[in-house]
Design a protein around this motif. Structure first.
Motif, PDB file in Angstrom:
ATOM      1  N   PRO A  79      -1.121   2.933  -9.719  1.00  0.00           N
ATOM      2  CA  PRO A  79      -1.068   1.901  -8.677  1.00  0.00           C
ATOM      3  C   PRO A  79      -1.860   0.633  -9.001  1.00  0.00           C
ATOM      4  O   PRO A  79      -1.488  -0.446  -8.557  1.00  0.00           O
TER       5      PRO A  79
ATOM      6  N   LYS B 101       2.319   1.603  -3.514  1.00  0.00           N
ATOM      7  CA  LYS B 101       1.268   2.005  -4.459  1.00  0.00           C
ATOM      8  C   LYS B 101       0.984   3.499  -4.371  1.00  0.00           C
ATOM      9  O   LYS B 101       0.690   4.140  -5.388  1.00  0.00           O
ATOM     10  N   ASN B 102       1.080   4.082  -3.171  1.00  0.00           N
ATOM     11  CA  ASN B 102       0.861   5.521  -3.008  1.00  0.00           C
ATOM     12  C   ASN B 102       1.909   6.355  -3.721  1.00  0.00           C
ATOM     13  O   ASN B 102       1.699   7.544  -3.960  1.00  0.00           O
ATOM     14  N   LYS B 103       3.032   5.762  -4.104  1.00  0.00           N
ATOM     15  CA  LYS B 103       4.109   6.478  -4.801  1.00  0.00           C
ATOM     16  C   LYS B 103       4.059   6.282  -6.316  1.00  0.00           C
ATOM     17  O   LYS B 103       4.805   6.932  -7.041  1.00  0.00           O
TER      18      LYS B 103
ATOM     19  N   ASN C 133       0.827  -1.213   0.000  1.00  0.00           N
ATOM     20  CA  ASN C 133       0.000   0.000   0.000  1.00  0.00           C
ATOM     21  C   ASN C 133       0.857   1.258   0.000  1.00  0.00           C
ATOM     22  O   ASN C 133       0.545   2.235  -0.687  1.00  0.00           O
ATOM     23  N   ALA C 134       1.958   1.245   0.760  1.00  0.00           N
ATOM     24  CA  ALA C 134       2.849   2.408   0.813  1.00  0.00           C
ATOM     25  C   ALA C 134       3.508   2.647  -0.544  1.00  0.00           C
ATOM     26  O   ALA C 134       3.629   3.797  -0.994  1.00  0.00           O
TER      27      ALA C 134
END
Length: 188
Positions: free
Chosen positions: A134, A128-130, A125-126
């Protein structure tokens, strides 16, 4: 009749619980160490937290790599060099003993399978936020390691589309503190 059934049940229970097993003999048989040397290895395995295991498995006899399947910590690997214990590490690859020095207990650095899965989801999840896209992310080679401070490092690779629509592979490192808060995300 009742006595023979009771005896059979007792013997079955002893076999199931592993009572009567000889861990020192198992280490000696697998490694070729003397009983005394194997007793020292067993003492050191117990000192880092190995609780109960039945048998020793050989990973690579030529290199002196072995493991035990511990009831609490899963696979615990150990290395023998020059007829002496040289290292112990958990199944995530974190060393707890090196060259006659105990670094920490297995409990300090070992995660359960459920915890590993939870940290993998946090890291995904971390990451994918970048990412630009995503939903296109495919993760691979995820490794989760806990240090004795309680911090967890998750590494791996992710394939995801960039802003031009091309799928690009990046390595990543995500650090999570002991409260399960992400403290760092690095795409490499």
């Amino acid at each position: 009749m009742k006595k023979s059934m009771l005896l059979a049940l007792t013997l079955s229970a002893l076999l199931i619980t592993g009572c009567g097993s000889d861990p020192t003999g198992d280490i000696s048989k697998a490694t070729g160490l003397s009983k005394e040397q194997s007793g020292t290895v067993l003492t050191q395995l117990k000192d880092v937290g190995v609780t109960k295991f039945d048998g020793v498995s050989t990973l690579n006899k030529d290199k002196g790599y072995y493991y035990v399947q511990d009831d609490k910590y899963g696979r615990v690997f150990f290395a023998i060099k020059d007829n002496k214990l040289s290292a112990i590490e958990n199944q995530q690859g974190v060393k707890v003993y090196v060259s006659d020095n105990k670094i920490c207990d297995l409990a300090d650095v070992t995660l359960t399978d459920a915890q590993v899965a939870e940290y993998q989801v946090i890291a995904q999840n971390a990451v994918k936020n970048k990412l630009k896209a995503p939903s296109t992310a495919d993760f691979d080679n995820l490794k989760v390691m806990k240090d004795k401070s309680g911090s967890v490092l998750i590494t791996g690779t992710v394939d995801a589309q960039n802003s031009f629509g091309a799928k690009i592979r990046n390595s990543f490192m995500v650090t999570v503190d002991s409260n399960k808060q992400v403290t760092g995300v690095n795409l490499l």
